[in-house]
Scaffold this motif. Sequence first.
Motif, PDB file in Angstrom:
ATOM      1  N   PRO A   1       0.834  -1.201   0.000  1.00 31.34           N
ATOM      2  CA  PRO A   1       0.000   0.000   0.000  1.00 31.34           C
ATOM      3  C   PRO A   1       0.870   1.254   0.000  1.00 31.34           C
ATOM      4  O   PRO A   1       1.936   1.281   0.607  1.00 31.34           O
ATOM      5  CB  PRO A   1      -0.814  -0.100   1.292  1.00 31.34           C
ATOM      6  CG  PRO A   1      -0.488  -1.397   1.919  1.00 31.34           C
ATOM      7  CD  PRO A   1       0.627  -2.027   1.171  1.00 31.34           C
ATOM      8  N   ARG A   2       0.429   2.258  -0.688  1.00 29.43           N
ATOM      9  CA  ARG A   2       1.160   3.519  -0.781  1.00 29.43           C
ATOM     10  C   ARG A   2       0.851   4.386   0.442  1.00 29.43           C
ATOM     11  O   ARG A   2      -0.240   4.295   1.007  1.00 29.43           O
ATOM     12  CB  ARG A   2       0.746   4.290  -2.033  1.00 29.43           C
ATOM     13  CG  ARG A   2       0.923   3.510  -3.308  1.00 29.43           C
ATOM     14  CD  ARG A   2       2.368   3.556  -3.731  1.00 29.43           C
ATOM     15  NE  ARG A   2       2.516   2.932  -5.033  1.00 29.43           N
ATOM     16  CZ  ARG A   2       3.382   1.973  -5.280  1.00 29.43           C
ATOM     17  NH1 ARG A   2       4.145   1.514  -4.330  1.00 29.43           N
ATOM     18  NH2 ARG A   2       3.485   1.464  -6.478  1.00 29.43           N
ATOM     19  N   PRO A   3       1.799   5.266   0.820  1.00 24.12           N
ATOM     20  CA  PRO A   3       1.500   6.202   1.915  1.00 24.12           C
ATOM     21  C   PRO A   3       0.321   7.097   1.552  1.00 24.12           C
ATOM     22  O   PRO A   3       0.081   7.398   0.373  1.00 24.12           O
ATOM     23  CB  PRO A   3       2.779   7.025   2.046  1.00 24.12           C
ATOM     24  CG  PRO A   3       3.840   6.219   1.386  1.00 24.12           C
ATOM     25  CD  PRO A   3       3.155   5.389   0.343  1.00 24.12           C
ATOM     26  N   ARG A   4      -0.409   7.515   2.547  1.00 22.61           N
ATOM     27  CA  ARG A   4      -1.613   8.320   2.335  1.00 22.61           C
ATOM     28  C   ARG A   4      -1.309   9.608   1.578  1.00 22.61           C
ATOM     29  O   ARG A   4      -2.049   9.994   0.670  1.00 22.61           O
ATOM     30  CB  ARG A   4      -2.269   8.638   3.675  1.00 22.61           C
ATOM     31  CG  ARG A   4      -3.555   9.410   3.519  1.00 22.61           C
ATOM     32  CD  ARG A   4      -4.252   9.570   4.814  1.00 22.61           C
ATOM     33  NE  ARG A   4      -4.662   8.222   5.213  1.00 22.61           N
ATOM     34  CZ  ARG A   4      -5.374   7.966   6.285  1.00 22.61           C
ATOM     35  NH1 ARG A   4      -5.731   8.921   7.080  1.00 22.61           N
ATOM     36  NH2 ARG A   4      -5.712   6.733   6.581  1.00 22.61           N
ATOM     37  N   VAL A   5      -0.214  10.283   1.924  1.00 19.54           N
ATOM     38  CA  VAL A   5       0.117  11.538   1.248  1.00 19.54           C
ATOM     39  C   VAL A   5       0.410  11.291  -0.233  1.00 19.54           C
ATOM     40  O   VAL A   5       0.077  12.118  -1.084  1.00 19.54           O
ATOM     41  CB  VAL A   5       1.282  12.268   1.958  1.00 19.54           C
ATOM     42  CG1 VAL A   5       2.595  11.535   1.762  1.00 19.54           C
ATOM     43  CG2 VAL A   5       1.385  13.701   1.498  1.00 19.54           C
ATOM     44  N   GLN A   6       0.990  10.152  -0.556  1.00 19.93           N
ATOM     45  CA  GLN A   6       1.253   9.831  -1.962  1.00 19.93           C
ATOM     46  C   GLN A   6      -0.049   9.560  -2.707  1.00 19.93           C
ATOM     47  O   GLN A   6      -0.211   9.961  -3.863  1.00 19.93           O
ATOM     48  CB  GLN A   6       2.181   8.623  -2.054  1.00 19.93           C
ATOM     49  CG  GLN A   6       2.629   8.335  -3.470  1.00 19.93           C
ATOM     50  CD  GLN A   6       3.603   7.169  -3.530  1.00 19.93           C
ATOM     51  OE1 GLN A   6       3.858   6.505  -2.534  1.00 19.93           O
ATOM     52  NE2 GLN A   6       4.131   6.922  -4.710  1.00 19.93           N
ATOM     53  N   ARG A   7      -0.988   8.881  -2.053  1.00 30.37           N
ATOM     54  CA  ARG A   7      -2.281   8.617  -2.699  1.00 30.37           C
ATOM     55  C   ARG A   7      -3.030   9.927  -2.950  1.00 30.37           C
ATOM     56  O   ARG A   7      -3.565  10.142  -4.038  1.00 30.37           O
ATOM     57  CB  ARG A   7      -3.112   7.685  -1.827  1.00 30.37           C
ATOM     58  CG  ARG A   7      -2.569   6.285  -1.761  1.00 30.37           C
ATOM     59  CD  ARG A   7      -3.517   5.336  -1.077  1.00 30.37           C
ATOM     60  NE  ARG A   7      -3.959   5.823   0.211  1.00 30.37           N
ATOM     61  CZ  ARG A   7      -3.717   5.234   1.378  1.00 30.37           C
ATOM     62  NH1 ARG A   7      -3.022   4.115   1.418  1.00 30.37           N
ATOM     63  NH2 ARG A   7      -4.167   5.740   2.498  1.00 30.37           N
ATOM     64  N   TRP A   8      -3.079  10.799  -1.943  1.00 34.96           N
ATOM     65  CA  TRP A   8      -3.778  12.075  -2.123  1.00 34.96           C
ATOM     66  C   TRP A   8      -3.080  12.945  -3.160  1.00 34.96           C
ATOM     67  O   TRP A   8      -3.720  13.638  -3.950  1.00 34.96           O
ATOM     68  CB  TRP A   8      -3.903  12.817  -0.800  1.00 34.96           C
ATOM     69  CG  TRP A   8      -5.012  12.283   0.031  1.00 34.96           C
ATOM     70  CD1 TRP A   8      -4.890  11.517   1.149  1.00 34.96           C
ATOM     71  CD2 TRP A   8      -6.412  12.432  -0.206  1.00 34.96           C
ATOM     72  NE1 TRP A   8      -6.137  11.190   1.630  1.00 34.96           N
ATOM     73  CE2 TRP A   8      -7.089  11.741   0.810  1.00 34.96           C
ATOM     74  CE3 TRP A   8      -7.161  13.079  -1.185  1.00 34.96           C
ATOM     75  CZ2 TRP A   8      -8.470  11.677   0.879  1.00 34.96           C
ATOM     76  CZ3 TRP A   8      -8.535  13.021  -1.114  1.00 34.96           C
ATOM     77  CH2 TRP A   8      -9.167  12.329  -0.094  1.00 34.96           C
TER      78      TRP A   8
ATOM     79  N   TRP B   1      -8.682   6.100  -9.415  1.00 36.09           N
ATOM     80  CA  TRP B   1      -7.852   5.434  -8.418  1.00 36.09           C
ATOM     81  C   TRP B   1      -8.602   4.271  -7.768  1.00 36.09           C
ATOM     82  O   TRP B   1      -8.024   3.202  -7.562  1.00 36.09           O
ATOM     83  CB  TRP B   1      -7.410   6.444  -7.352  1.00 36.09           C
ATOM     84  CG  TRP B   1      -6.642   5.830  -6.242  1.00 36.09           C
ATOM     85  CD1 TRP B   1      -5.336   5.423  -6.270  1.00 36.09           C
ATOM     86  CD2 TRP B   1      -7.137   5.516  -4.948  1.00 36.09           C
ATOM     87  NE1 TRP B   1      -4.992   4.891  -5.064  1.00 36.09           N
ATOM     88  CE2 TRP B   1      -6.077   4.936  -4.223  1.00 36.09           C
ATOM     89  CE3 TRP B   1      -8.358   5.678  -4.315  1.00 36.09           C
ATOM     90  CZ2 TRP B   1      -6.222   4.517  -2.911  1.00 36.09           C
ATOM     91  CZ3 TRP B   1      -8.505   5.259  -3.014  1.00 36.09           C
ATOM     92  CH2 TRP B   1      -7.444   4.687  -2.329  1.00 36.09           C
TER      93      TRP B   1
ATOM     94  N   LEU C   1     -10.153  10.477  -8.388  1.00 34.30           N
ATOM     95  CA  LEU C   1     -10.455   9.586  -7.271  1.00 34.30           C
ATOM     96  C   LEU C   1     -11.177   8.335  -7.755  1.00 34.30           C
ATOM     97  O   LEU C   1     -10.855   7.218  -7.343  1.00 34.30           O
ATOM     98  CB  LEU C   1     -11.310  10.305  -6.226  1.00 34.30           C
ATOM     99  CG  LEU C   1     -11.763   9.475  -5.035  1.00 34.30           C
ATOM    100  CD1 LEU C   1     -10.569   9.004  -4.222  1.00 34.30           C
ATOM    101  CD2 LEU C   1     -12.723  10.270  -4.175  1.00 34.30           C
TER     102      LEU C   1
ATOM    103  N   ARG D   1      -7.319  -0.016  -8.074  1.00 35.57           N
ATOM    104  CA  ARG D   1      -6.729  -0.715  -6.928  1.00 35.57           C
ATOM    105  C   ARG D   1      -6.641  -2.205  -7.237  1.00 35.57           C
ATOM    106  O   ARG D   1      -7.524  -2.755  -7.893  1.00 35.57           O
ATOM    107  CB  ARG D   1      -7.567  -0.493  -5.665  1.00 35.57           C
ATOM    108  CG  ARG D   1      -7.520   0.941  -5.202  1.00 35.57           C
ATOM    109  CD  ARG D   1      -8.264   1.115  -3.922  1.00 35.57           C
ATOM    110  NE  ARG D   1      -9.679   0.795  -4.130  1.00 35.57           N
ATOM    111  CZ  ARG D   1     -10.565   0.741  -3.164  1.00 35.57           C
ATOM    112  NH1 ARG D   1     -10.214   0.974  -1.921  1.00 35.57           N
ATOM    113  NH2 ARG D   1     -11.815   0.457  -3.420  1.00 35.57           N
TER     114      ARG D   1
END
Length: 97
Positions: free
Chosen positions: A12-19, A81, A78, A85
Amino acid sequence: MTGDRAIPDCPPRPRVQRWGAILWPSFFAAGICTIVFFALVDPLEWRDLTFPDWSISREWGYTLGFFAFWTATASSSLFTWLLLRPASRFNRGRDGA
């Protein structure tokens, strides 16, 4: 799953990278949409057609238009994305594992 070996899955990617992957491209797309739209439409004329009782300056029209385009393009990013997944992350346990 095949035998005892799990299907490889990306971590899983870090949250900041996803946003960032959602908001940054949509920011650029909203900028392009704003430039093209307001090259053809004056915000004051648009206001007079849609909300004539509101007292909105031309600058507020540009600002509101940009954020409207940013919201639309961010929701599109979004949704993309969510569709991209990996399925393996959500299908665990279906086959008894």
